[in-house]
Design a protein around this motif. Structure first.
Motif, PDB file in Angstrom:
ATOM      1  N   CYS A   1     -38.081  49.252  24.103  1.00 39.33           N
ATOM      2  CA  CYS A   1     -37.792  49.733  22.743  1.00 39.33           C
ATOM      3  C   CYS A   1     -36.411  50.377  22.663  1.00 39.33           C
ATOM      4  CB  CYS A   1     -38.846  50.750  22.300  1.00 39.33           C
ATOM      5  SG  CYS A   1     -40.482  50.072  22.084  1.00 39.33           S
ATOM      6  N   THR A   2     -35.516  49.745  21.938  1.00 35.44           N
ATOM      7  CA  THR A   2     -34.200  50.345  21.696  1.00 35.44           C
ATOM      8  C   THR A   2     -34.331  51.539  20.759  1.00 35.44           C
ATOM      9  OG1 THR A   2     -33.178  48.175  21.946  1.00 35.44           O
ATOM     10  CG2 THR A   2     -31.869  49.884  20.854  1.00 35.44           C
ATOM     11  N   HIS A   3     -35.224  51.432  19.775  1.00 30.99           N
ATOM     12  CA  HIS A   3     -35.421  52.502  18.790  1.00 30.99           C
ATOM     13  C   HIS A   3     -36.881  52.968  18.870  1.00 30.99           C
ATOM     14  CE1 HIS A   3     -31.498  51.491  17.186  1.00 30.99           C
ATOM     15  NE2 HIS A   3     -31.880  50.230  17.111  1.00 30.99           N
ATOM     16  N   LEU A   4     -37.186  53.709  19.939  1.00 28.70           N
ATOM     17  CA  LEU A   4     -38.572  54.083  20.219  1.00 28.70           C
ATOM     18  C   LEU A   4     -39.175  54.934  19.106  1.00 28.70           C
ATOM     19  CD1 LEU A   4     -40.982  54.147  22.139  1.00 28.70           C
ATOM     20  CD2 LEU A   4     -39.945  56.125  23.269  1.00 28.70           C
ATOM     21  N   HIS A   5     -38.445  55.923  18.624  1.00 29.62           N
ATOM     22  CA  HIS A   5     -38.981  56.801  17.584  1.00 29.62           C
ATOM     23  C   HIS A   5     -39.405  56.003  16.357  1.00 29.62           C
ATOM     24  CE1 HIS A   5     -38.709  59.642  14.157  1.00 29.62           C
ATOM     25  NE2 HIS A   5     -39.228  60.497  15.022  1.00 29.62           N
ATOM     26  N   ARG A   6     -38.586  55.036  15.970  1.00 29.40           N
ATOM     27  CA  ARG A   6     -38.900  54.203  14.804  1.00 29.40           C
ATOM     28  C   ARG A   6     -40.185  53.398  15.036  1.00 29.40           C
ATOM     29  NH1 ARG A   6     -34.242  50.224  13.464  1.00 29.40           N
ATOM     30  NH2 ARG A   6     -33.236  52.184  12.891  1.00 29.40           N
ATOM     31  N   VAL A   7     -40.347  52.861  16.236  1.00 26.05           N
ATOM     32  CA  VAL A   7     -41.534  52.056  16.533  1.00 26.05           C
ATOM     33  C   VAL A   7     -42.791  52.928  16.506  1.00 26.05           C
ATOM     34  CG1 VAL A   7     -42.651  50.543  18.212  1.00 26.05           C
ATOM     35  CG2 VAL A   7     -40.185  50.437  17.900  1.00 26.05           C
ATOM     36  N   LEU A   8     -42.692  54.142  17.045  1.00 25.63           N
ATOM     37  CA  LEU A   8     -43.845  55.049  17.017  1.00 25.63           C
ATOM     38  C   LEU A   8     -44.237  55.384  15.579  1.00 25.63           C
ATOM     39  CD1 LEU A   8     -42.849  57.471  19.933  1.00 25.63           C
ATOM     40  CD2 LEU A   8     -44.555  55.639  19.986  1.00 25.63           C
ATOM     41  N   GLN A   9     -43.260  55.619  14.738  1.00 20.23           N
ATOM     42  CA  GLN A   9     -43.542  55.874  13.319  1.00 20.23           C
ATOM     43  C   GLN A   9     -44.202  54.661  12.674  1.00 20.23           C
ATOM     44  OE1 GLN A   9     -39.579  57.046  11.910  1.00 20.23           O
ATOM     45  NE2 GLN A   9     -40.391  59.078  11.490  1.00 20.23           N
ATOM     46  N   GLN A  10     -43.707  53.493  13.022  1.00 21.13           N
ATOM     47  CA  GLN A  10     -44.262  52.251  12.481  1.00 21.13           C
ATOM     48  C   GLN A  10     -45.737  52.122  12.846  1.00 21.13           C
ATOM     49  OE1 GLN A  10     -42.437  48.786  14.183  1.00 21.13           O
ATOM     50  NE2 GLN A  10     -43.415  47.346  12.777  1.00 21.13           N
ATOM     51  N   ILE A  11     -46.075  52.402  14.095  1.00 14.71           N
ATOM     52  CA  ILE A  11     -47.464  52.288  14.547  1.00 14.71           C
ATOM     53  C   ILE A  11     -48.352  53.275  13.797  1.00 14.71           C
ATOM     54  CG2 ILE A  11     -49.015  52.633  16.525  1.00 14.71           C
ATOM     55  CD1 ILE A  11     -46.654  51.674  18.306  1.00 14.71           C
ATOM     56  N   ARG A  12     -47.894  54.511  13.688  1.00 18.03           N
ATOM     57  CA  ARG A  12     -48.698  55.522  12.989  1.00 18.03           C
ATOM     58  C   ARG A  12     -48.847  55.196  11.504  1.00 18.03           C
ATOM     59  NH1 ARG A  12     -47.128  61.549  15.309  1.00 18.03           N
ATOM     60  NH2 ARG A  12     -48.726  61.598  16.939  1.00 18.03           N
ATOM     61  N   ASP A  13     -47.784  54.678  10.895  1.00 14.51           N
ATOM     62  CA  ASP A  13     -47.848  54.310   9.483  1.00 14.51           C
ATOM     63  C   ASP A  13     -48.870  53.204   9.238  1.00 14.51           C
ATOM     64  OD1 ASP A  13     -45.927  56.169   8.844  1.00 14.51           O
ATOM     65  OD2 ASP A  13     -44.279  54.728   8.713  1.00 14.51           O
ATOM     66  N   LEU A  14     -49.157  52.419  10.256  1.00 13.75           N
ATOM     67  CA  LEU A  14     -50.157  51.349  10.156  1.00 13.75           C
ATOM     68  C   LEU A  14     -51.583  51.871  10.354  1.00 13.75           C
ATOM     69  CD1 LEU A  14     -48.212  48.642  12.185  1.00 13.75           C
ATOM     70  CD2 LEU A  14     -48.827  48.486   9.760  1.00 13.75           C
ATOM     71  N   GLY A  15     -51.716  53.168  10.632  1.00 13.09           N
ATOM     72  CA  GLY A  15     -53.033  53.766  10.800  1.00 13.09           C
ATOM     73  C   GLY A  15     -53.565  53.723  12.215  1.00 13.09           C
ATOM     74  N   CYS A  16     -52.709  53.368  13.167  1.00 16.68           N
ATOM     75  CA  CYS A  16     -53.114  53.320  14.576  1.00 16.68           C
ATOM     76  C   CYS A  16     -52.575  54.535  15.315  1.00 16.68           C
ATOM     77  CB  CYS A  16     -52.580  52.053  15.238  1.00 16.68           C
ATOM     78  SG  CYS A  16     -53.236  50.517  14.548  1.00 16.68           S
ATOM     79  N   LYS A  17     -53.166  54.815  16.456  1.00 21.27           N
ATOM     80  CA  LYS A  17     -52.606  55.822  17.347  1.00 21.27           C
ATOM     81  C   LYS A  17     -51.475  55.195  18.135  1.00 21.27           C
ATOM     82  CE  LYS A  17     -56.836  58.530  17.712  1.00 21.27           C
ATOM     83  NZ  LYS A  17     -57.883  59.091  18.615  1.00 21.27           N
ATOM     84  N   ALA A  18     -50.414  55.979  18.364  1.00 20.52           N
ATOM     85  CA  ALA A  18     -49.205  55.463  18.989  1.00 20.52           C
ATOM     86  C   ALA A  18     -49.103  55.926  20.434  1.00 20.52           C
ATOM     87  CB  ALA A  18     -47.977  55.925  18.213  1.00 20.52           C
ATOM     88  N   GLY A  19     -48.896  54.968  21.321  1.00 19.69           N
ATOM     89  CA  GLY A  19     -48.731  55.271  22.734  1.00 19.69           C
ATOM     90  C   GLY A  19     -47.422  54.727  23.273  1.00 19.69           C
ATOM     91  N   VAL A  20     -46.931  55.361  24.327  1.00 16.30           N
ATOM     92  CA  VAL A  20     -45.747  54.886  25.038  1.00 16.30           C
ATOM     93  C   VAL A  20     -46.111  54.705  26.500  1.00 16.30           C
ATOM     94  CG1 VAL A  20     -43.399  55.421  25.795  1.00 16.30           C
ATOM     95  CG2 VAL A  20     -44.113  56.011  23.495  1.00 16.30           C
ATOM     96  N   ALA A  21     -45.761  53.556  27.063  1.00 13.74           N
ATOM     97  CA  ALA A  21     -45.998  53.275  28.475  1.00 13.74           C
ATOM     98  C   ALA A  21     -44.698  53.399  29.258  1.00 13.74           C
ATOM     99  CB  ALA A  21     -46.578  51.872  28.656  1.00 13.74           C
ATOM    100  N   LEU A  22     -44.838  53.884  30.512  1.00  9.87           N
ATOM    101  CA  LEU A  22     -43.697  54.011  31.409  1.00  9.87           C
ATOM    102  C   LEU A  22     -43.975  53.223  32.682  1.00  9.87           C
ATOM    103  CD1 LEU A  22     -42.948  57.857  31.241  1.00  9.87           C
ATOM    104  CD2 LEU A  22     -41.978  56.042  29.823  1.00  9.87           C
ATOM    105  N   ASN A  23     -43.007  52.408  33.092  1.00  9.40           N
ATOM    106  CA  ASN A  23     -43.105  51.729  34.370  1.00  9.40           C
ATOM    107  C   ASN A  23     -43.002  52.742  35.515  1.00  9.40           C
ATOM    108  OD1 ASN A  23     -43.438  49.153  33.327  1.00  9.40           O
ATOM    109  ND2 ASN A  23     -41.254  48.681  33.346  1.00  9.40           N
ATOM    110  N   PRO A  24     -43.412  52.354  36.730  1.00 13.92           N
ATOM    111  CA  PRO A  24     -43.423  53.316  37.837  1.00 13.92           C
ATOM    112  C   PRO A  24     -42.086  54.008  38.091  1.00 13.92           C
ATOM    113  CG  PRO A  24     -44.699  51.393  38.440  1.00 13.92           C
ATOM    114  CD  PRO A  24     -44.046  51.075  37.123  1.00 13.92           C
ATOM    115  N   HIS A  25     -40.967  53.319  37.853  1.00 14.53           N
ATOM    116  CA  HIS A  25     -39.659  53.907  38.163  1.00 14.53           C
ATOM    117  C   HIS A  25     -39.109  54.774  37.036  1.00 14.53           C
ATOM    118  CE1 HIS A  25     -38.438  50.550  35.597  1.00 14.53           C
ATOM    119  NE2 HIS A  25     -37.307  51.204  35.399  1.00 14.53           N
ATOM    120  N   THR A  26     -39.762  54.801  35.887  1.00 15.98           N
ATOM    121  CA  THR A  26     -39.210  55.466  34.709  1.00 15.98           C
ATOM    122  C   THR A  26     -39.629  56.933  34.661  1.00 15.98           C
ATOM    123  OG1 THR A  26     -39.279  53.379  33.484  1.00 15.98           O
ATOM    124  CG2 THR A  26     -39.045  55.397  32.200  1.00 15.98           C
TER     125      THR A  26
END
Length: 223
Positions: A95-120
């Protein structure tokens, strides 16, 4: 709510008998059904997409925890929300624009999650902790089931829990990859709220019993 929640991953289910395996989860103590979406670009594997998610939703009696291991997830979150997702998790690395994507998910009525790879590093989430509902820590490199648990996930989980406490965030910590009864207690003690288990559930002689054992091991650690 009693933790840990158990979210069996249908990536390890029998695809030729997927409805049967969903019914097993419906009648078990599983809390969520984890749906891994892989595009063959972000990860070196292709799993399934929208039609399968829709089909699982028609039969599932548990919330769908949809994990998008795909590039440009913002183009697909609305479709997965319509396909029945309760939680939609996207990768920070995609996600280049993570904050925007999280808002998008919540606006759709879903809970928003972020995943991190092992090195992140979890520190990369400091500025969005109040904009998400869950953080998914990958405890294997994403793309394939049946991998060995990465031990560095334990201190990483503890670090994230401390960050959330200091920020006053109620976000849940989910861990995915190589989880079984040998490490479930340690993960819960480190701060995990949700355990994703694929092979340890679906390769067990009795998947429903395997879910119970995972939950009991984790609850003893939580107590």
């Amino acid at each position: 709510m009693s933790y840990p929640l158990i979210a069996p991953s249908i990536l390890a289910a029998d695809f030729a008998n997927l409805q049967r395996d969903i019914e097993v989860l419906n009648n078990s103590e599983a809390d969520w059904i984890h749906v891994d979406i892989m595009d063959g670009v972000f990860v070196p594997n292709i799993s399934f997409g929208l039609p399968v998610c829709e089909a699982v939703h028609r039969h599932a009696k548990k919330p769908l925890d949809v994990h998008l291991m795909i590039v440009q997830p913002e183009q697909y979150v609305e479709a997965f929300a319509k396909a029945g997702a309760t939680t939609i998790t996207v990768h920070l690395e995609a996600c280049t624009h993570l904050h925007r994507v999280l808002q998008q998910i919540r606006d759709l009525g879903c809970k928003a999650g972020v995943a991190l790879n092992p090195h992140t590093s979890v520190r990369l989430l400091e500025n969005v902790l109040h904009d998400l509902d869950m953080i998914l820590l990958m405890s294997v490199n994403p793309g394939f089931g049946g991998q060995k648990f990465i031990e560095q996930t334990l201190p990483k989980t503890r670090q994230l829990r401390q960050m959330l406490q200091e920020a006053g965030s109620a976000a849940l910590i989910e861990v995915d990859g190589g989880i079984d009864t040998s490490n479930a207690a340690a993960l819960v003690e480190a701060g995990a709220h949700v355990l994703v288990a694929g092979s340890s559930v679906f390769r067990a002689e009795n998947p429903a019993d395997a879910i119970i054992r995972l939950k009991q091991v984790g609850q003893r650690a939580e107590a």
